[in-house]
Scaffold this motif. Structure first.
Motif, PDB file in Angstrom:
ATOM      1  N   THR A 110     -57.388  25.390 -60.495  1.00 24.13           N
ATOM      2  CA  THR A 110     -56.084  24.903 -60.918  1.00 24.13           C
ATOM      3  C   THR A 110     -55.180  24.793 -59.703  1.00 24.13           C
ATOM      4  O   THR A 110     -55.338  25.525 -58.728  1.00 24.13           O
ATOM      5  N   ARG A 167     -52.417  31.918 -67.630  1.00 22.42           N
ATOM      6  CA  ARG A 167     -52.859  31.979 -69.032  1.00 22.42           C
ATOM      7  C   ARG A 167     -54.300  31.483 -69.165  1.00 22.42           C
ATOM      8  O   ARG A 167     -55.113  32.088 -69.860  1.00 22.42           O
ATOM      9  N   ARG A 168     -54.620  30.382 -68.490  1.00 25.64           N
ATOM     10  CA  ARG A 168     -55.973  29.854 -68.544  1.00 25.64           C
ATOM     11  C   ARG A 168     -56.977  30.844 -67.969  1.00 25.64           C
ATOM     12  O   ARG A 168     -58.069  31.027 -68.515  1.00 25.64           O
ATOM     13  N   GLU A 178     -47.515  29.623 -64.473  1.00 30.56           N
ATOM     14  CA  GLU A 178     -47.633  30.424 -65.690  1.00 30.56           C
ATOM     15  C   GLU A 178     -48.829  29.964 -66.527  1.00 30.56           C
ATOM     16  O   GLU A 178     -49.607  30.782 -67.028  1.00 30.56           O
ATOM     17  N   ASN A 179     -49.001  28.657 -66.654  1.00 33.53           N
ATOM     18  CA  ASN A 179     -50.138  28.123 -67.401  1.00 33.53           C
ATOM     19  C   ASN A 179     -51.462  28.439 -66.716  1.00 33.53           C
ATOM     20  O   ASN A 179     -52.479  28.673 -67.375  1.00 33.53           O
ATOM     21  N   SER A 180     -51.444  28.446 -65.379  1.00 35.22           N
ATOM     22  CA  SER A 180     -52.652  28.787 -64.627  1.00 35.22           C
ATOM     23  C   SER A 180     -53.115  30.189 -64.968  1.00 35.22           C
ATOM     24  O   SER A 180     -54.305  30.438 -65.222  1.00 35.22           O
ATOM     25  N   THR A 198     -51.017  24.525 -58.486  1.00 40.51           N
ATOM     26  CA  THR A 198     -49.690  24.873 -59.003  1.00 40.51           C
ATOM     27  C   THR A 198     -48.648  23.785 -58.739  1.00 40.51           C
ATOM     28  O   THR A 198     -47.664  23.678 -59.467  1.00 40.51           O
ATOM     29  N   LYS A 244     -43.810  26.652 -64.014  1.00 40.45           N
ATOM     30  CA  LYS A 244     -44.425  26.501 -65.332  1.00 40.45           C
ATOM     31  C   LYS A 244     -45.929  26.330 -65.205  1.00 40.45           C
ATOM     32  O   LYS A 244     -46.706  26.902 -65.973  1.00 40.45           O
ATOM     33  N   ARG A 245     -46.346  25.531 -64.226  1.00 42.86           N
ATOM     34  CA  ARG A 245     -47.785  25.346 -64.001  1.00 42.86           C
ATOM     35  C   ARG A 245     -48.432  26.657 -63.558  1.00 42.86           C
ATOM     36  O   ARG A 245     -49.573  26.945 -63.920  1.00 42.86           O
TER      37      ARG A 245
END
Length: 338
Positions: free
Chosen positions: A94, A108-109, A104-106, A96, A101-102
């Motif tokens: 991933t 989570r994944r 944070e999503n990274s 960033t 926000k990205r």
């Protein structure tokens, strides 16, 4: 299709099939060969998700980079993936793009996929990445900024060695007005490169003129803006050392646009040694920071943490050296004799 059918056709036990597919090295080579032959004939693919639920091991490492469009990172990704394949690991990649926000999503994944470790090769400390993973005791690898704590490896970059060589090289070419274009100074790695430049200049007794230090953003556009600004100075610099190759390439482009000849009128030095550097006109002199070696160190650091029974309370530190690569973008200072 399951391992019982494979075991029946290969005339081995289901345990042997399981150990073979999981690449346990103690399996008899002849039995393993029979198993793989049947697996290939049947086109069998193991259910890695189910296997992970049973074993608790996903054999997935996370890799987080800043931006995949920067030529510095694709070689890191390729090298990291190559060594992962050799060790029967997958990678979850991933980027960033410096977007919280990205980031944070990274995280989570990574958590959802139950990665066994994460290499954070972003050259900047993203607190959300660190906070989201450390409490789950996931081994982490950082560049330069990893905290001294259990399960965290830190790859230290020896910026000083390569930048010292670059400064001494320019001084040997009789340059007295040497400028430096930094990266964005909210990044610790950019601060470290700027400090290394200032220290190298002090070592040879050459003052750093404040007007000769321009802040860039590690992009080609930033390099163009920095060169345009430095070119208005009187007297203007005869040499420029840049915090990364993208900045240097932008500076070279701007120099071409405004009629400054490289290297006759202006010497340019980059940092990173991306593959594109050697194909510039003229080829770019730069400080090499091996992307392949960085990726290898990061993977091996994660693997060591995963396989280690007891973790050091202060984590583990690795060192990556830098060195100058001479090409054709530097020459004697204008008006000097060899």
């Amino acid at each position: 299709m399951d391992i019982r059918e494979i075991a029946k056709r290969a005339k081995v036990s289901t345990a042997t099939v399981s150990r073979t597919i999981n690449r346990i090295p103690t399996v008899d080579p002849q039995l393993a060969k029979r198993v793989w032959k049947v697996v290939e004939e049947l086109g069998y693919y193991p259910n890695t998700h189910a296997r992970a639920l049973v074993s608790g091991k996903t054999r997935i490492f996370g890799l987080i980079v800043s931006e995949i469009t920067n030529p510095f990172f694709p070689e890191i990704v390729q090298s990291f993936e190559n060594i992962a394949v050799q060790h029967n690991y997958e990678i979850l990649l991933t980027s960033t793009i410096h977007d919280p926000k990205r980031m944070e999503n990274s995280v989570r994944r990574m958590i959802e996929r139950r990665v066994e470790g994460v290499a954070v090769l972003t050259f900047g400390m993203e607190e959300s990445l660190f906070d989201g993973l450390r409490f789950r005791k996931v081994p982490l690898v950082f560049v330069d900024v990893g905290p001294a704590m259990s399960g965290v490896s830190n790859i230290k970059i020896d910026y000083q060695n390569g930048i010292r060589q670059a400064v001494q090289h320019l001084a040997a070419l009789r340059h007295e007005r040497i400028a430096f274009v930094t990266g964005p100074l909210y990044l610790k790695s950019a601060q470290a490169r700027k400090f290394a430049f200032e220290e190298a200049m002090r070592e040879i007794g050459m003052p750093v003129a404040p007007q000769f230090v321009a802040e860039g953003d590690h992009t080609m556009e930033g390099g163009m803006r920095a060169l345009a600004s430095l070119a208005t100075l009187t007297p203007r610099p005869t040499a420029i050392l840049c915090s990364n190759d993208m900045t240097a390439i932008g500076a070279m482009r701007e120099a071409y646009d405004i009629g400054i000849e490289i290297p006759r009128e202006l010497s340019v030095v980059g940092f990173d040694d991306v593959r594109l550097a050697q194909f510039m006109t003229p080829p770019l002199t730069t400080v090499q920071m091996s992307q392949t070696e960085l990726a290898t160190l990061a993977f091996k650091a994660l693997l060591a943490e995963v396989e280690r029974d007891e973790h050091s309370a202060t984590g583990t530190e690795y060192m990556l050296r830098t060195s100058l690569v001479l090409r054709k973008s530097t020459a004697m200072a204008p008006g000097s004799t060899r």
